[in-house]
Design a protein around this motif. Structure first.
Motif, PDB file in Angstrom:
ATOM      1  N   GLN A 188     -11.616  -0.317  -7.412  1.00 31.29           N
ATOM      2  CA  GLN A 188     -10.327   0.192  -7.878  1.00 31.29           C
ATOM      3  C   GLN A 188      -9.735  -0.700  -8.968  1.00 31.29           C
ATOM      4  O   GLN A 188      -9.116  -0.212  -9.912  1.00 31.29           O
ATOM      5  N   TYR A 232     -14.441  -4.552  -5.775  1.00 39.50           N
ATOM      6  CA  TYR A 232     -13.188  -4.359  -6.512  1.00 39.50           C
ATOM      7  C   TYR A 232     -13.269  -3.119  -7.400  1.00 39.50           C
ATOM      8  O   TYR A 232     -12.823  -3.128  -8.547  1.00 39.50           O
ATOM      9  N   GLN A 260      -9.362  -6.958  -2.382  1.00 40.31           N
ATOM     10  CA  GLN A 260     -10.621  -6.229  -2.209  1.00 40.31           C
ATOM     11  C   GLN A 260     -10.374  -4.851  -1.613  1.00 40.31           C
ATOM     12  O   GLN A 260      -9.485  -4.662  -0.788  1.00 40.31           O
ATOM     13  N   ASP A 261     -11.186  -3.887  -2.045  1.00 40.92           N
ATOM     14  CA  ASP A 261     -11.143  -2.562  -1.449  1.00 40.92           C
ATOM     15  C   ASP A 261     -11.815  -2.602  -0.085  1.00 40.92           C
ATOM     16  O   ASP A 261     -12.743  -3.386   0.141  1.00 40.92           O
ATOM     17  N   ASP A 292       0.830  -1.213   0.000  1.00 43.38           N
ATOM     18  CA  ASP A 292       0.000   0.000   0.000  1.00 43.38           C
ATOM     19  C   ASP A 292       0.864   1.262   0.000  1.00 43.38           C
ATOM     20  O   ASP A 292       0.541   2.244  -0.671  1.00 43.38           O
ATOM     21  N   GLU A 313      -3.717  -8.990  -0.845  1.00 47.42           N
ATOM     22  CA  GLU A 313      -5.034  -8.387  -0.644  1.00 47.42           C
ATOM     23  C   GLU A 313      -5.493  -7.736  -1.943  1.00 47.42           C
ATOM     24  O   GLU A 313      -4.719  -7.022  -2.594  1.00 47.42           O
ATOM     25  N   ILE A 325      -9.786   1.818   2.491  1.00 46.29           N
ATOM     26  CA  ILE A 325      -8.897   2.391   1.476  1.00 46.29           C
ATOM     27  C   ILE A 325      -8.834   1.412   0.310  1.00 46.29           C
ATOM     28  O   ILE A 325      -9.186   0.239   0.446  1.00 46.29           O
ATOM     29  N   PRO A 326      -8.398   1.867  -0.863  1.00 47.07           N
ATOM     30  CA  PRO A 326      -8.356   0.958  -2.018  1.00 47.07           C
ATOM     31  C   PRO A 326      -7.358  -0.182  -1.808  1.00 47.07           C
ATOM     32  O   PRO A 326      -6.461  -0.108  -0.963  1.00 47.07           O
ATOM     33  N   SER A 327      -7.503  -1.204  -2.597  1.00 48.30           N
ATOM     34  CA  SER A 327      -6.571  -2.321  -2.563  1.00 48.30           C
ATOM     35  C   SER A 327      -5.223  -1.895  -3.128  1.00 48.30           C
ATOM     36  O   SER A 327      -5.148  -1.262  -4.184  1.00 48.30           O
ATOM     37  N   SER A 361      -4.681  -3.277  -6.607  1.00 44.03           N
ATOM     38  CA  SER A 361      -5.444  -2.596  -7.646  1.00 44.03           C
ATOM     39  C   SER A 361      -4.806  -1.265  -8.024  1.00 44.03           C
ATOM     40  O   SER A 361      -4.719  -0.913  -9.206  1.00 44.03           O
ATOM     41  N   VAL A 362      -4.360  -0.511  -7.018  1.00 40.64           N
ATOM     42  CA  VAL A 362      -3.696   0.763  -7.301  1.00 40.64           C
ATOM     43  C   VAL A 362      -2.377   0.506  -8.023  1.00 40.64           C
ATOM     44  O   VAL A 362      -2.016   1.229  -8.958  1.00 40.64           O
TER      45      VAL A 362
END
Length: 318
Positions: free
Chosen positions: A219, A217, A168-169, A106, A166, A172-174, A177-178
């Motif tokens: 993000q 999901y 799933q959002d 993150d 991890e 805060i976003p995953s 994904s970011v």
């Protein structure tokens, strides 16, 4: 519990009410001062700051508020200066002059996200260079090539029974994904196809889960939307102090173009030769600020006026 019966107009007028409330608050404050104060959470976190930097940089563009970009730059400078180990490793937490805890996915993904937005808000290549350097670290520390995704903790973290991932959002976003969006956009700007391929693998690895519960999901869907396109790269070449150049930048930033990347090409900036070699050839035509609109690695005819650029942007918004 302080309670004032009736309305303010019922007791001695506004001035009398204000004086009464002031005296009451002073008594309450004196009484509360005798109690132990609750602990204050005053630590600085890299991941949360990364999200805030991205928000400020995005707001600076949309609202044309340079003070937002300035605040984002100060925060980014602090992280790069105070939240890195001697070897350049990003750290997670800063408090009382000390930085500690190796950064998680993150921290890397969110801070890179902030730096990408900050580059687009300011056109300063040092932000893009920092994002690229951290992306290399992120892949080296967290990437699981067998599964095509990022671990939560780095390979240098405390050894646990299992290294988790991890997707799933939550609040805060995953991070995964970011990171996918980071690699897609950095890859597109720098020509690093290997970064785009890793992002594609990451998205594909979560296809079934996203299809089963897409709201968890969001993000990842943003990253998927960028991957599927259509996307565009808008290259503006010219002197940042030139009024036409500044007007072109405003024309792009003031529009909502979520799948377009803004690249500001400043003549004489040698950083483009290494960071974005494909962009290095784009120069101002006849010494005038010039806009290049590119899609699928093909650019339209360049334009030299704000009016012509706005017409092209209008078509993109349709």
């Amino acid at each position: 519990i302080l309670h004032l019966e009736g309305s303010r107009s019922d007791s001695s007028g506004i001035a009398g009410t204000t004086a009464l409330l002031t005296r009451c608050r002073e008594k309450l404050h004196a009484a509360r001062a005798k109690r132990p104060r609750p602990p204050k959470d005053d630590k600085i976190l890299t991941d949360w700051n990364g999200l805030m930097i991205a928000a400020l940089a995005t707001g600076a563009q949309a609202l044309q508020m340079p003070e937002y970009a300035a605040a984002a730059e100060r925060a980014a400078s602090f992280i790069l200066r105070s939240l890195r180990a001697r070897d350049g490793r990003l750290l997670h937490r800063y408090r009382n002059g000390q930085a500690a805890i190796p950064g998680f996915i993150d921290d890397y993904a969110f801070f890179i996200r902030g730096l990408i937005e900050l580059y687009q808000a300011t056109g300063r290549t040092e932000h893009l260079a920092a994002a690229c350097s951290l992306a290399e670290q992120m892949i080296a520390l967290f990437w699981d090539d067998a599964a095509g995704a990022f671990f939560h903790a780095g390979s240098d973290a405390e050894k646990l029974i299992a290294r988790t991932k991890e997707f799933q959002d939550g609040a805060i976003p995953s991070g995964n994904s970011v990171a996918a969006l980071d690699l897609l956009q950095l890859g597109r700007m720098t020509g690093r196809r290997d970064w785009e391929e890793k992002a594609a693998r990451l998205i594909a690895a979560n296809g079934a889960a996203v299809a089963g519960m897409p709201t968890a999901y969001a993000q990842m869907l943003i990253a998927l939307d960028f991957q599927l396109g259509p996307t565009a790269e808008i290259v503006l070449a010219g002197d940042p102090a030139d009024e036409t150049m500044r007007a072109m930048v405003r024309a792009v930033q003031s529009r909502f173009l979520p799948n377009a990347l803004l690249i500001v090409r400043t003549p004489g900036d040698a950083a483009y030769d290494t960071l974005m070699p494909d962009v290095a050839a784009y120069e101002p035509l006849d010494g005038m600020a010039t806009a290049y609109l590119c899609r699928n690695f093909t650019c339209e005819m360049p334009v030299n006026t704000v009016e012509e650029l706005e017409k092209k942007l209008e078509k993109m918004s349709e």
